[in-house]
Design a protein around this motif. Structure first.
Motif, PDB file in Angstrom:
ATOM      1  N   THR A   1      -6.123   1.702   2.962  1.00  0.00           N
ATOM      2  CA  THR A   1      -5.741   1.141   4.306  1.00  0.00           C
ATOM      3  C   THR A   1      -4.241   0.786   4.657  1.00  0.00           C
ATOM      4  O   THR A   1      -3.604   0.466   3.441  1.00  0.00           O
ATOM      5  CB  THR A   1      -6.625  -0.114   4.439  1.00  0.00           C
ATOM      6  N   ALA A   2      -3.730   0.842   5.787  1.00  0.00           N
ATOM      7  CA  ALA A   2      -2.621   0.249   6.123  1.00  0.00           C
ATOM      8  C   ALA A   2      -2.647  -0.592   7.520  1.00  0.00           C
ATOM      9  O   ALA A   2      -3.236  -0.226   8.363  1.00  0.00           O
ATOM     10  CB  ALA A   2      -1.696   1.635   6.402  1.00  0.00           C
ATOM     11  N   VAL A   3      -2.413  -2.123   7.275  1.00  0.00           N
ATOM     12  CA  VAL A   3      -2.620  -2.854   8.225  1.00  0.00           C
ATOM     13  C   VAL A   3      -1.000  -3.281   8.808  1.00  0.00           C
ATOM     14  O   VAL A   3      -0.564  -3.640   8.001  1.00  0.00           O
ATOM     15  CB  VAL A   3      -3.227  -4.179   7.935  1.00  0.00           C
ATOM     16  N   ARG A   4      -0.853  -3.061   9.966  1.00  0.00           N
ATOM     17  CA  ARG A   4       0.133  -3.651  10.445  1.00  0.00           C
ATOM     18  C   ARG A   4       0.739  -5.328  10.203  1.00  0.00           C
ATOM     19  O   ARG A   4      -0.271  -5.930  10.593  1.00  0.00           O
ATOM     20  CB  ARG A   4       0.542  -3.339  12.232  1.00  0.00           C
TER      21      ARG A   4
ATOM     22  N   GLU B   1       1.044   6.730  14.656  1.00  0.00           N
ATOM     23  CA  GLU B   1      -0.064   6.592  13.967  1.00  0.00           C
ATOM     24  C   GLU B   1      -1.128   7.562  14.255  1.00  0.00           C
ATOM     25  O   GLU B   1      -1.110   8.464  15.237  1.00  0.00           O
ATOM     26  CB  GLU B   1      -0.662   5.265  14.390  1.00  0.00           C
TER      27      GLU B   1
ATOM     28  N   ILE C   1       6.666   5.631   9.069  1.00  0.00           N
ATOM     29  CA  ILE C   1       5.489   6.474   9.245  1.00  0.00           C
ATOM     30  C   ILE C   1       6.051   7.800   9.580  1.00  0.00           C
ATOM     31  O   ILE C   1       7.167   7.835  10.330  1.00  0.00           O
ATOM     32  CB  ILE C   1       4.655   5.852  10.475  1.00  0.00           C
TER      33      ILE C   1
ATOM     34  N   TYR D   1       4.020  -2.299   7.088  1.00  0.00           N
ATOM     35  CA  TYR D   1       2.454  -2.013   7.010  1.00  0.00           C
ATOM     36  C   TYR D   1       2.126  -2.640   5.616  1.00  0.00           C
ATOM     37  O   TYR D   1       3.088  -2.354   4.801  1.00  0.00           O
ATOM     38  CB  TYR D   1       2.056  -0.621   7.309  1.00  0.00           C
TER      39      TYR D   1
ATOM     40  N   THR E   1      -5.008   3.649   9.157  1.00  0.00           N
ATOM     41  CA  THR E   1      -4.551   2.630  10.041  1.00  0.00           C
ATOM     42  C   THR E   1      -5.520   2.090  11.130  1.00  0.00           C
ATOM     43  O   THR E   1      -5.257   1.080  11.594  1.00  0.00           O
ATOM     44  CB  THR E   1      -3.018   3.077  10.645  1.00  0.00           C
ATOM     45  N   ASP E   2      -6.575   3.044  11.290  1.00  0.00           N
ATOM     46  CA  ASP E   2      -7.450   2.709  12.236  1.00  0.00           C
ATOM     47  C   ASP E   2      -8.768   2.457  11.705  1.00  0.00           C
ATOM     48  O   ASP E   2      -9.569   3.891  11.676  1.00  0.00           O
ATOM     49  CB  ASP E   2      -7.411   3.658  13.536  1.00  0.00           C
TER      50      ASP E   2
ATOM     51  N   THR F   1      -2.988   7.832   8.716  1.00  0.00           N
ATOM     52  CA  THR F   1      -1.518   8.168   9.112  1.00  0.00           C
ATOM     53  C   THR F   1      -0.584   8.185   7.787  1.00  0.00           C
ATOM     54  O   THR F   1      -1.122   7.947   6.645  1.00  0.00           O
ATOM     55  CB  THR F   1      -0.764   6.430   9.733  1.00  0.00           C
TER      56      THR F   1
END
Length: 383
Positions: free
Chosen positions: A139-142, A229, A224, A147, A171-172, A182
């Motif tokens: 996972t990649a969380v803003r 994204e 990115i 991130y 990311t989603d 992403t």
């Protein structure tokens, strides 16, 4: 497409001599030590091998796909470990940035990839996501201008040495398939990035893989690829055609080396009063291997020319990968058989290559994935 035949011939001849005089004599040492000597790595950098497919504007040789194929045929005539070290810089480690990256990203990273100053790696496979890459869980969380990445990537080629990673992360979380993925550029010293111990593999000693672990790894949002994204999986798929043709050319080159080893042994070794090469069943194995290697080389060159001409070669690249990776396995098996008991001994190169080539049917998409890609594309085109 060959732009200058004379220049290409000079390059191929130079690389063939380097393979013959420097790399082949070092194969046993690399296998025993599980390490490529630093002096050879420096020579590979000086020859431009880390930038074969990178445009000249960024310091590479800018080879077309057909030109690259001729070079890789020669590189295939030695241990795959050598190619593994610079292969990602030319393929999946750089092509994503070149195809979809911003100009700032290209300027910052690609020249160092071309020179070999940076060693790259491509992080897609996970403990529970291999052939089904769209199911990845990293996972990649803003978090502000960054991130935060969490997850583990597995079997990452050049993982122990790489200082730049192309990482696919979700990311989603609401998107369970490819759309939520992403692509990130992650530097090797990023906080929260660590490496597992080097994997102990069946073959390809000197080519290292390991887990890459992200534990609250902070990556700048500007890293990115392309700044967008959700299009990372598309980026990953775009680099596959060239990568699959590259591996196919490598398989054809390895097959040619194995045929040379087999023919030489069959002409020297005598059984029943005559050289092995005079026995018809040995001749049959040699002939089958020669025919299949020629078919693989021809397939690769045809697909490469079509790619250079701007055609969509997704199906053809998978055809090449399917045939050539399976073909070199059959050639390696025959090579061991022709050598008889000697072929099972580590002092002969065919024993090592027999183990090395098994991986070709797995990475860059397994044989079964190639079959699915080919058949699905056929149905799509027909309908």
């Amino acid at each position: 497409m060959i732009r200058d035949q004379e220049l290409l011939d000079q390059l191929v001849d130079t690389i063939a001599r380097f393979v013959r005089e420097r790399l082949i004599p070092s194969e046993a040492q690399v296998a025993d030590d599980d390490e490529i000597p630093a002096t050879l790595l420096e020579e590979m950098k000086e020859m431009g091998l880390f930038g074969l497919s990178i445009p000249e504007a960024y310091g590479g040789l800018g080879l077309t796909m057909e030109e690259e194929a001729y070079v890789v045929f020669e590189i295939g005539k030695t241990s795959p470990a050598f190619r593994s070290r610079f292969g990602t810089n030319n393929g999946i480690g750089a092509q994503g940035i070149l195809i979809d990256g911003t100009e700032a990203q290209k300027a910052k990273y690609v020249p160092a990839l071309a020179s070999g100053e940076i060693i790259s790696a491509f992080c897609l496979t996970e403990p529970d996501a291999g052939s089904d890459a769209a199911s990845l869980c990293t996972t990649a969380v803003r978090d502000g201008d960054h991130y935060v990445l969490n997850g583990t990537k597995r079997f990452i080629t050049n993982g122990p040495e790489a200082n730049l990673f192309t990482v696919m992360a979700r990311t989603d979380p609401a998107q369970k398939g490819a759309r939520g993925i992403t692509a990130f550029i992650v530097e090797g010293d990023a906080p929260g990035l660590s490496r597992g111990s080097a994997d102990h593999k069946m073959g390809q000693k000197g080519a290292h893989t390991c887990d890459i672990i992200f534990d609250d790894c902070r990556v700048p949002a500007e890293n990115i690829i392309g700044g967008r994204e959700g299009v990372g999986f598309k980026t990953a798929m775009k680099v596959l055609d060239r990568g699959r043709l590259h591996i196919s050319a490598l398989c054809a080159g390895v097959a040619e080396r194995l045929i040379e080893e087999s023919l030489s042994y069959a002409m020297e070794r005598r059984q029943f009063g005559v050289p092995l090469a005079e026995h018809q069943l040995i001749q049959a194995m040699l002939a089958d291997s020669k025919t299949e290697a020629y078919a693989g080389r021809t397939m690769v060159l045809d697909a490469a020319r079509r790619k250079d001409a701007g055609e969509n070669v997704s199906t053809l690249a998978s055809c090449c990968k399917l045939f050539c990776s399976e073909m070199v396995g059959r050639v390696a098996d025959r090579a061991v058989q022709i050598h008889g008991g000697a072929g099972y001994m580590a002092e002969y190169a065919v024993e090592r290559f027999y183990r090395d080539v098994r991986l070709f049917r797995i990475y860059e998409g397994t044989t079964q994935i190639q079959q699915l890609v080919i058949a699905r594309n056929m149905v799509k085109e027909a309908s």
